[in-house]
Design a protein around this motif. Sequence first.
Motif, PDB file in Angstrom:
ATOM      1  N   LYS A 184      -4.025  -2.348   5.050  1.00 54.23           N
ATOM      2  CA  LYS A 184      -4.992  -2.573   3.975  1.00 54.23           C
ATOM      3  C   LYS A 184      -4.570  -1.832   2.705  1.00 54.23           C
ATOM      4  O   LYS A 184      -4.751  -2.332   1.590  1.00 54.23           O
ATOM      5  N   ALA A 185      -3.998  -0.636   2.860  1.00 54.43           N
ATOM      6  CA  ALA A 185      -3.528   0.120   1.696  1.00 54.43           C
ATOM      7  C   ALA A 185      -2.429  -0.638   0.976  1.00 54.43           C
ATOM      8  O   ALA A 185      -2.311  -0.565  -0.251  1.00 54.43           O
ATOM      9  N   CYS A 186      -1.609  -1.359   1.720  1.00 58.76           N
ATOM     10  CA  CYS A 186      -0.551  -2.158   1.092  1.00 58.76           C
ATOM     11  C   CYS A 186      -1.130  -3.249   0.218  1.00 58.76           C
ATOM     12  O   CYS A 186      -0.597  -3.557  -0.856  1.00 58.76           O
ATOM     13  N   VAL A 187      -2.229  -3.851   0.649  1.00 61.31           N
ATOM     14  CA  VAL A 187      -2.895  -4.857  -0.181  1.00 61.31           C
ATOM     15  C   VAL A 187      -3.457  -4.207  -1.444  1.00 61.31           C
ATOM     16  O   VAL A 187      -3.378  -4.770  -2.537  1.00 61.31           O
ATOM     17  N   LEU A 188      -3.997  -3.010  -1.300  1.00 55.20           N
ATOM     18  CA  LEU A 188      -4.488  -2.279  -2.475  1.00 55.20           C
ATOM     19  C   LEU A 188      -3.357  -2.017  -3.454  1.00 55.20           C
ATOM     20  O   LEU A 188      -3.536  -2.130  -4.667  1.00 55.20           O
ATOM     21  N   GLY A 189      -2.181  -1.636  -2.943  1.00 55.72           N
ATOM     22  CA  GLY A 189      -1.018  -1.448  -3.796  1.00 55.72           C
ATOM     23  C   GLY A 189      -0.742  -0.019  -4.209  1.00 55.72           C
ATOM     24  O   GLY A 189       0.128   0.233  -5.036  1.00 55.72           O
ATOM     25  N   THR A 190      -1.458   0.939  -3.631  1.00 58.82           N
ATOM     26  CA  THR A 190      -1.206   2.331  -3.973  1.00 58.82           C
ATOM     27  C   THR A 190       0.038   2.834  -3.257  1.00 58.82           C
ATOM     28  O   THR A 190       0.351   2.396  -2.150  1.00 58.82           O
ATOM     29  N   GLY A 191       0.734   3.774  -3.879  1.00 58.17           N
ATOM     30  CA  GLY A 191       1.949   4.295  -3.275  1.00 58.17           C
ATOM     31  C   GLY A 191       1.724   5.505  -2.395  1.00 58.17           C
ATOM     32  O   GLY A 191       2.622   5.898  -1.647  1.00 58.17           O
ATOM     33  N   VAL A 192       0.533   6.116  -2.467  1.00 60.80           N
ATOM     34  CA  VAL A 192       0.267   7.352  -1.730  1.00 60.80           C
ATOM     35  C   VAL A 192      -1.080   7.261  -1.024  1.00 60.80           C
ATOM     36  O   VAL A 192      -2.095   6.932  -1.647  1.00 60.80           O
ATOM     37  N   ILE A 193      -1.059   7.532   0.266  1.00 61.47           N
ATOM     38  CA  ILE A 193      -2.284   7.700   1.046  1.00 61.47           C
ATOM     39  C   ILE A 193      -2.452   9.184   1.331  1.00 61.47           C
ATOM     40  O   ILE A 193      -1.503   9.852   1.747  1.00 61.47           O
ATOM     41  N   ALA A 194      -3.652   9.704   1.112  1.00 62.31           N
ATOM     42  CA  ALA A 194      -3.982  11.080   1.472  1.00 62.31           C
ATOM     43  C   ALA A 194      -5.209  11.047   2.364  1.00 62.31           C
ATOM     44  O   ALA A 194      -6.251  10.514   1.964  1.00 62.31           O
ATOM     45  N   ALA A 195      -5.090  11.589   3.576  1.00 64.24           N
ATOM     46  CA  ALA A 195      -6.178  11.518   4.550  1.00 64.24           C
ATOM     47  C   ALA A 195      -6.475  12.888   5.124  1.00 64.24           C
ATOM     48  O   ALA A 195      -5.594  13.744   5.214  1.00 64.24           O
ATOM     49  N   ALA A 247     -11.720  -2.231  -6.448  1.00 68.82           N
ATOM     50  CA  ALA A 247     -10.527  -2.125  -7.290  1.00 68.82           C
ATOM     51  C   ALA A 247     -10.174  -3.472  -7.905  1.00 68.82           C
ATOM     52  O   ALA A 247      -9.804  -3.556  -9.083  1.00 68.82           O
ATOM     53  N   SER A 248     -10.301  -4.532  -7.118  1.00 72.78           N
ATOM     54  CA  SER A 248     -10.011  -5.867  -7.641  1.00 72.78           C
ATOM     55  C   SER A 248     -11.032  -6.268  -8.692  1.00 72.78           C
ATOM     56  O   SER A 248     -10.675  -6.775  -9.767  1.00 72.78           O
ATOM     57  N   ARG A 249     -12.295  -6.037  -8.401  1.00 76.96           N
ATOM     58  CA  ARG A 249     -13.354  -6.416  -9.341  1.00 76.96           C
ATOM     59  C   ARG A 249     -13.248  -5.647 -10.652  1.00 76.96           C
ATOM     60  O   ARG A 249     -13.496  -6.207 -11.733  1.00 76.96           O
ATOM     61  N   LEU A 250     -12.871  -4.379 -10.579  1.00 77.53           N
ATOM     62  CA  LEU A 250     -12.782  -3.543 -11.779  1.00 77.53           C
ATOM     63  C   LEU A 250     -11.449  -3.692 -12.512  1.00 77.53           C
ATOM     64  O   LEU A 250     -11.270  -3.123 -13.586  1.00 77.53           O
ATOM     65  N   GLY A 251     -10.509  -4.421 -11.912  1.00 78.69           N
ATOM     66  CA  GLY A 251      -9.206  -4.612 -12.551  1.00 78.69           C
ATOM     67  C   GLY A 251      -8.380  -3.343 -12.598  1.00 78.69           C
ATOM     68  O   GLY A 251      -7.619  -3.126 -13.547  1.00 78.69           O
ATOM     69  N   LEU A 252      -8.489  -2.507 -11.559  1.00 78.37           N
ATOM     70  CA  LEU A 252      -7.740  -1.254 -11.541  1.00 78.37           C
ATOM     71  C   LEU A 252      -6.270  -1.505 -11.212  1.00 78.37           C
ATOM     72  O   LEU A 252      -5.910  -2.540 -10.668  1.00 78.37           O
ATOM     73  N   ASN A 253      -5.445  -0.524 -11.526  1.00 76.94           N
ATOM     74  CA  ASN A 253      -4.025  -0.576 -11.180  1.00 76.94           C
ATOM     75  C   ASN A 253      -3.750   0.557 -10.197  1.00 76.94           C
ATOM     76  O   ASN A 253      -3.323   1.653 -10.590  1.00 76.94           O
ATOM     77  N   PRO A 254      -3.983   0.338  -8.894  1.00 77.40           N
ATOM     78  CA  PRO A 254      -3.858   1.416  -7.907  1.00 77.40           C
ATOM     79  C   PRO A 254      -2.467   2.024  -7.802  1.00 77.40           C
ATOM     80  O   PRO A 254      -2.316   3.087  -7.204  1.00 77.40           O
TER      81      PRO A 254
END
Length: 290
Positions: free
Chosen positions: A229-240, A204-211
């Motif tokens: 780790k999800a917090c570092v990614l920055g997404t608001g929703v985890i689905a597992a 995600a960082s390499r591709l410049g995504l906006n999680p």
Amino acid sequence: MTETPACPVPDDLPAPPPARRVARAQVRDGVVSDGVRAVPEETPVALTYNGTTHAVMMASPTDIADFALGFSLTEGIVAAAAEIESLDVIVAGDGIEARMWIAPEKVARLAARRRALAGPTGCGLCGVESLAEAVKPAARVTAARRFPAADILGAMAALAPAQVLNHETRAVHGAAYFEPGAGLVALAEDVGRHNALDKLVGKASRLGLNPAEGLLLLTSRVSIEMVQKACVLGTGVIAAVSAPTSLAIRTAEAAGITLCAVVRADGFEIFTHPERIARAGQPERATHVA
């Protein structure tokens, strides 16, 4: 950051394949037959900074540069990809080295909390030196996008067919980023669930995504370090696909993350911040286990 796209191999050693076919005997209905099965490879990966090994993790030998970048971000060693001055992936006879160079002042801080570790598959907190470090508060997530429940179901339905290595071996975890309208934008697989998520963070960082615009999908249970780790990614929703631990629920609640789990074809459970899931009839928020 400069990245070596192919593995520089001084001894012309190839990178290990992600899966190998092995002989096995199969017992079905009392009948024994010989055959072969594809099993995932598990390789020691050394993560080194400025010539010093910081960690040795057992991982699938794929997306190693993304793994190194994602690990560096989720561990707080760097705050952005640009802080890694160079990253080379080197295949050796006994494993793979992700060789990174960072600013000297960051190395000094790293040395102060250095943990040289051999991490077993799936290990997410090996070598942590204090209880406070293990349960440190996660960064607050501010992603505001809401998603219809159908997006959660559709995203998870798209994940399994896209997992090429798991389709071959039935033995690896997946982490993926899904964005409505774009589908599965990035996917990572690994024998370790933490490694898969680190690889995804790196991609995600390499591709410049906006999680913040999409969903994080996990094929594993959700424990505290996966939320961190999800917090570092920055997404608001985890689905597992599996259930969370109680500590993961408390961490997601404090971090502002919507935690959806036990995702099946006919529905799922919401444990924290249900306001991001647009649906008819807002039920009471799930009671958290103390």
